[in-house]
Scaffold this active site. Structure first.
Site, mmCIF file in Angstrom:
data_model
loop_
_atom_site.group_PDB
_atom_site.id
_atom_site.type_symbol
_atom_site.label_atom_id
_atom_site.label_comp_id
_atom_site.label_asym_id
_atom_site.label_seq_id
_atom_site.Cartn_x
_atom_site.Cartn_y
_atom_site.Cartn_z
ATOM 1 C CE LYS A 45 -3.613 -2.599 2.258
ATOM 2 N NZ LYS A 45 -4.283 -2.979 3.495
ATOM 3 C CD GLN A 89 -3.037 -4.632 6.755
ATOM 4 O OE1 GLN A 89 -3.041 -3.711 5.954
ATOM 5 N NE2 GLN A 89 -3.434 -5.859 6.426
ATOM 6 C CG ASP A 112 -9.651 -1.127 4.195
ATOM 7 O OD1 ASP A 112 -9.174 -1.360 3.076
ATOM 8 O OD2 ASP A 112 -9.032 -1.303 5.268
#
Ligand code: NDP
Length: 263
Positions: A45, A89, A112
């Site tokens: 990322k 995460q 997300d």
């Protein structure tokens, strides 16, 4: 176009768009683990963001922190106007509730797409749908089968396909083998998100013009396998690696740009 070619052309587009902005779009990535797989995902990322000119803040916190401390950090990032997108995460340490943390991220920054009220579509289904559209795959009145019903892949994928007016069937672990064979043999589009090496293989009698999307990432004896046996006799099949993983990463960049530029 292969997935790799598609992703690289979309990244060029995003890079160009970012270069025309008079501010730096910013993604905050909070990591609360020492998990090597998470480290690799975060590295990916950070690399993607750098490539297109997005500023990415990697905030790595001690896995022994309390849930309250993490909530406070999220609250601070939610209220920081220079941060446009915020992701946490997974996995999280066991003293911290994943559900609670997902709900703590502001829906406006939840790039997300994990929050039920998120302004964004979850990255994996979004990446898949956009790629299939770029390949001119038709959805209206087509039979689509989604294998798996998780909140981050199967369910949002089924909804997106339904929104495109496909006839959608969702298969899961309680579906009988007889029904799996029946639905899959009639499918024009199949998305497999099960997490089992070669769940879908040549023993299934698929349509020759079917489109197969392989979401699975399975590490077996140090090698990477998808949920679908490679080189099936169909019209289009996304590979593993070099398929849905790249599309998911691309969709995160697209969501971030959306978050940064939305009025
Ligand atoms: P989950 O484990 O959350 O869900 C798996 C789903 O598969 C469940 O709905 C389960 O059914 C179903 N399932 C399990 N066994 C069978 C079976 N024998 N027949 C039919 N259905 C079955 O996984 P995720 O959705 O999070 O991920 C799926 C895979 O995709 C994993 O390999 C994951 O690593 C990968 N992945 C890849 C991404 C990428 O970017 N490439 C992104 C996200 C995930 P039930 O609900 O009944 O238990």
């Amino acid at each position: 176009m292969t997935v790799k070619e598609y992703v690289s052309s979309r990244k060029e587009f995003i890079k160009n768009l970012v270069s025309q902005l008079d501010f730096e779009p910013c993604l905050a990535i909070v990591q609360v683990n020492d998990d090597p797989a998470s480290d690799a995902y975060v590295r990916g990322k950070l690399k993607d963001s750098a490539e297109v000119g997005i500023k990415a803040l990697h905030i790595k916190l001690d896995p022994s922190i309390t849930e309250q401390q993490l909530l406070e950090k999220i609250d601070q990032l939610n209220n920081d106007d220079s941060v446009h997108g915020l992701i946490v995460q997974m996995p999280l340490p066991k003293q911290i509730s994943e559900d609670k943390i997902k709900l703590a991220v502001s829906p406006k920054k939840d790039v997300d797409g994990f929050h039920p009220l998120s302004s964004f579509i979850a990255c994996t289904p979004k990446g898949i749908l956009n790629y299939l559209k770029s390949e001119k795959v038709e959805f209206v009145s087509k039979n689509a089968v989604v294998v798996g019903r998780s909140n981050i892949v199967g369910r949002p994928m089924a909804k997106l396909l339904l929104d495109e007016s496909a006839n959608v069937t969702v298969i899961h672990s309680k579906t009988s083998q007889e029904d799996k064979i029946k639905y899959l043999s009639n499918a024009d589009i199949v998305v497999v998100a099960v997490g089992r090496k070669w769940f879908l293989d040549h023993t299934y009698n698929l349509k020759k013009d079917a489109v197969l999307v392989d979401v699975g990432i399975n590490r077996v004896d140090g090698k990477l396998y998808g949920d679908i046996e490679p080189n099936m006799d169909v019209k289009l099949q996304t590979p593993v690696p070099g398929g849905v993983g790249l599309l998911t990463r691309l969709a995160l960049l697209e969501n971030l740009i959306e978050a940064a530029t939305k009025k």
